[in-house]
Scaffold this motif. Sequence first.
Motif, PDB file in Angstrom:
ATOM      1  N   TRP A 178       0.830  -1.201   0.000  1.00  0.00           N
ATOM      2  CA  TRP A 178       0.000   0.000   0.000  1.00  0.00           C
ATOM      3  C   TRP A 178       0.872   1.261   0.000  1.00  0.00           C
ATOM      4  O   TRP A 178       0.664   2.185  -0.799  1.00  0.00           O
ATOM      5  CB  TRP A 178      -0.931  -0.028   1.204  1.00  0.00           C
ATOM      6  CG  TRP A 178      -1.784   1.179   1.388  1.00  0.00           C
ATOM      7  CD1 TRP A 178      -2.565   1.802   0.461  1.00  0.00           C
ATOM      8  CD2 TRP A 178      -1.951   1.915   2.602  1.00  0.00           C
ATOM      9  NE1 TRP A 178      -3.205   2.877   1.019  1.00  0.00           N
ATOM     10  CE2 TRP A 178      -2.856   2.965   2.342  1.00  0.00           C
ATOM     11  CE3 TRP A 178      -1.443   1.767   3.883  1.00  0.00           C
ATOM     12  CZ2 TRP A 178      -3.238   3.874   3.305  1.00  0.00           C
ATOM     13  CZ3 TRP A 178      -1.836   2.674   4.849  1.00  0.00           C
ATOM     14  CH2 TRP A 178      -2.728   3.717   4.563  1.00  0.00           C
ATOM     15  N   HIS A 215      -5.132   6.564  -1.281  1.00  0.00           N
ATOM     16  CA  HIS A 215      -6.293   5.825  -1.795  1.00  0.00           C
ATOM     17  C   HIS A 215      -6.118   5.467  -3.263  1.00  0.00           C
ATOM     18  O   HIS A 215      -7.094   5.313  -3.995  1.00  0.00           O
ATOM     19  CB  HIS A 215      -7.559   6.662  -1.585  1.00  0.00           C
ATOM     20  CG  HIS A 215      -7.899   6.839  -0.145  1.00  0.00           C
ATOM     21  ND1 HIS A 215      -8.633   5.932   0.559  1.00  0.00           N
ATOM     22  CD2 HIS A 215      -7.545   7.803   0.739  1.00  0.00           C
ATOM     23  CE1 HIS A 215      -8.739   6.330   1.815  1.00  0.00           C
ATOM     24  NE2 HIS A 215      -8.089   7.456   1.948  1.00  0.00           N
ATOM     25  N   PHE A 231      -5.612   2.876  -4.817  1.00  0.00           N
ATOM     26  CA  PHE A 231      -6.234   1.609  -5.216  1.00  0.00           C
ATOM     27  C   PHE A 231      -7.757   1.682  -5.223  1.00  0.00           C
ATOM     28  O   PHE A 231      -8.421   0.766  -5.699  1.00  0.00           O
ATOM     29  CB  PHE A 231      -5.819   0.507  -4.232  1.00  0.00           C
ATOM     30  CG  PHE A 231      -6.227   0.844  -2.828  1.00  0.00           C
ATOM     31  CD1 PHE A 231      -7.466   0.465  -2.336  1.00  0.00           C
ATOM     32  CD2 PHE A 231      -5.399   1.598  -2.010  1.00  0.00           C
ATOM     33  CE1 PHE A 231      -7.867   0.814  -1.053  1.00  0.00           C
ATOM     34  CE2 PHE A 231      -5.789   1.942  -0.722  1.00  0.00           C
ATOM     35  CZ  PHE A 231      -7.027   1.548  -0.245  1.00  0.00           C
ATOM     36  N   ASN A 232      -8.312   2.760  -4.710  1.00  0.00           N
ATOM     37  CA  ASN A 232      -9.751   2.853  -4.466  1.00  0.00           C
ATOM     38  C   ASN A 232     -10.462   3.547  -5.632  1.00  0.00           C
ATOM     39  O   ASN A 232     -10.234   4.727  -5.877  1.00  0.00           O
ATOM     40  CB  ASN A 232      -9.968   3.645  -3.167  1.00  0.00           C
ATOM     41  CG  ASN A 232     -11.414   3.696  -2.749  1.00  0.00           C
ATOM     42  OD1 ASN A 232     -12.322   3.406  -3.513  1.00  0.00           O
ATOM     43  ND2 ASN A 232     -11.628   4.102  -1.502  1.00  0.00           N
TER      44      ASN A 232
END
Length: 177
Positions: A21, A121, A123-124
């Motif tokens: 992440w 964020h 990946f969101n």
Amino acid sequence: STGNSLISASFDWGVIALSIWLIGAATFLFIRFRFYFEMRRELLEEARAVGESGDIRLVETPATGSPIAFGVRDKVIALPVGFMALTEKVERDLAIEHELSHHKSRDLVANFLIQPLFALHWFNPLAWYGWRAMRRDQEAACDARVIANRSGEDRAAYASIIANFAAGPDLAPKFSM
């Protein structure tokens, strides 16, 4: 049985996920800022100064087909070559006013400051949707400020500008911060 517990104990999946992440977030920020500074360099490379509005420089450059505001400390509005010589002075001035509005409302500062949160964020899909929604809202707010106290004739001219840019080729850089 003890072999399996040793394997699972030696891998802390939380640390691995957190590492992925954070590496993704750092990579995201690197790519975003690298792209921004490449765009900035390209826009200014063959730019010619054509004016100022307070601390905002206006330049004409072959690197864009439509006006674009950029810069947080060194504020610039890049215009297509020949833009200041357009015969439709009202339309030209309204387009410049739109870009000035981005600087005056600090849209570019907000875009810069949101990048670390956006990176966390990366990946969101909702973050990407939120980014696009924020940019659309910034554009709509600039449009509203430009036409707020204008005559019907100026509003019609502004609508024509927007329609012409929407119908024409998208020559502006894709990234805005």
